[in-house]
Scaffold this active site. Sequence first.
Site, PDB file in Angstrom:
ATOM      1  N   ARG A  28       0.859  -1.185   0.000  1.00 45.83           N
ATOM      2  CA  ARG A  28       0.000   0.000   0.000  1.00 45.83           C
ATOM      3  C   ARG A  28       0.894   1.234   0.000  1.00 45.83           C
ATOM      4  NH1 ARG A  28      -2.558   3.280   4.758  1.00 45.83           N
ATOM      5  NH2 ARG A  28      -4.072   4.552   3.631  1.00 45.83           N
ATOM      6  N   HIS A  54      -8.398   6.726  -0.030  1.00 44.03           N
ATOM      7  CA  HIS A  54      -9.244   5.549   0.194  1.00 44.03           C
ATOM      8  C   HIS A  54      -9.647   4.883  -1.122  1.00 44.03           C
ATOM      9  CE1 HIS A  54     -10.721   7.404   4.255  1.00 44.03           C
ATOM     10  NE2 HIS A  54      -9.653   6.633   4.446  1.00 44.03           N
TER      11      HIS A  54
END
Length: 395
Positions: free
Chosen positions: A89, A178
């Site tokens: 990530r 997000h």
Amino acid sequence: MASVLVINSGSSSFKYQLIDADSEQRLASGLVERIGETTGHATHDTSDGHWERSLGIPDHTAGFGVMIDAFAEHGPSLEEHPPVAVGHRVVHGGARFFEPTLITPLVLINIEDLSELAPLHNPANVEGIRAAQAAFPDLPHVAVFDTAFHQTMPADAYTYGLEASLAERLRIRRYGFHGTSHEFVSRAAADFVGRPLAELKQIVLHLGNGASVCAVDGGRSVDTSMGFTPLEGLVMGTRTGDIDPAVLLYLQRKTRIGVDDLDDLLNKKSGILGLSGHRDMRDLTRAAASGDETSRLALGVYVRRVKRYVGAYLAELGGADLIVFTAGIGENSSVVRERSLAGMQSLGIEIDSNRNAMPNDGPRIISTDASVVTVLVVPTNEELEIARQTLRVAE
């Protein structure tokens, strides 16, 4: 029995999951934290149990050694479930990265260059990547960017009303965050209702300690509430969300507050915490229900901001087929869900109170049968989405 190892690295910690490449089941997960402190701490979880260990962990490289030891001692065996790739990530991909990307030396340089846009996140992501590459030098490493899903936003959605040449020189625009969650949830919602993603207009509400809304048209992000940083948009656990920028100038003139303290105020001392003193939405809703006026006000501010964005995105999309709640608050707070959409029957949105109140860990519909817009709760799984995207690049 191939697997994908997913890494989410912070400045003094990293989380990991080992995910089966075929079944998509989580085989193990863990957290290595307090890196660089006198005593570090590590946890490791499998279907067989939970283990904890405290020891010195001087840096991320040592932390990966602790993780590998946990797999060797408690399973599953990395020899029996060999990782075929490592997915990372990465918070900020700027305007450069719009899809999962194989990490090369040049890509790593570019991620580092974007650190000025995400100084709390990208440097930590880079540190985790380097440590993982040292631990698994023969595997492909893939960066999955929080901002990538929002690269489909049109220019009039991501452009601020700021002097153009200055904004271009300093890369000031709305990026959104997000994205991995919004992408996973919008696809999972389409699968759940049995309709093609390309045909659906969706509003996805990722409501956690950090929170954002995304307008998804045919599987593509066309607008989102977070902007240049994750501070813009909804009122959050400790963040203000949208605020008149003149308030910041006023604060500086009246209190002589410094830039760092102002940043701390907006990101860490405001939001629900600043309004009520509560850090947890469960505590806030209980206090509001018991009659505490400060908590009632904070909850009212929170849900009003959610409702404002739902209304705005209904207008942008020209209506919606689905409204989807996800993340910690979105998945678990029936109060927030019902109040956020209350009074919107004229827009075709009607919550079924009984369905909404019924606890359930899986995807479910919480709107009435008569509701024109279907309202769902769909659990997010960002790690699985990272694993899927990593496999697409690595194969």
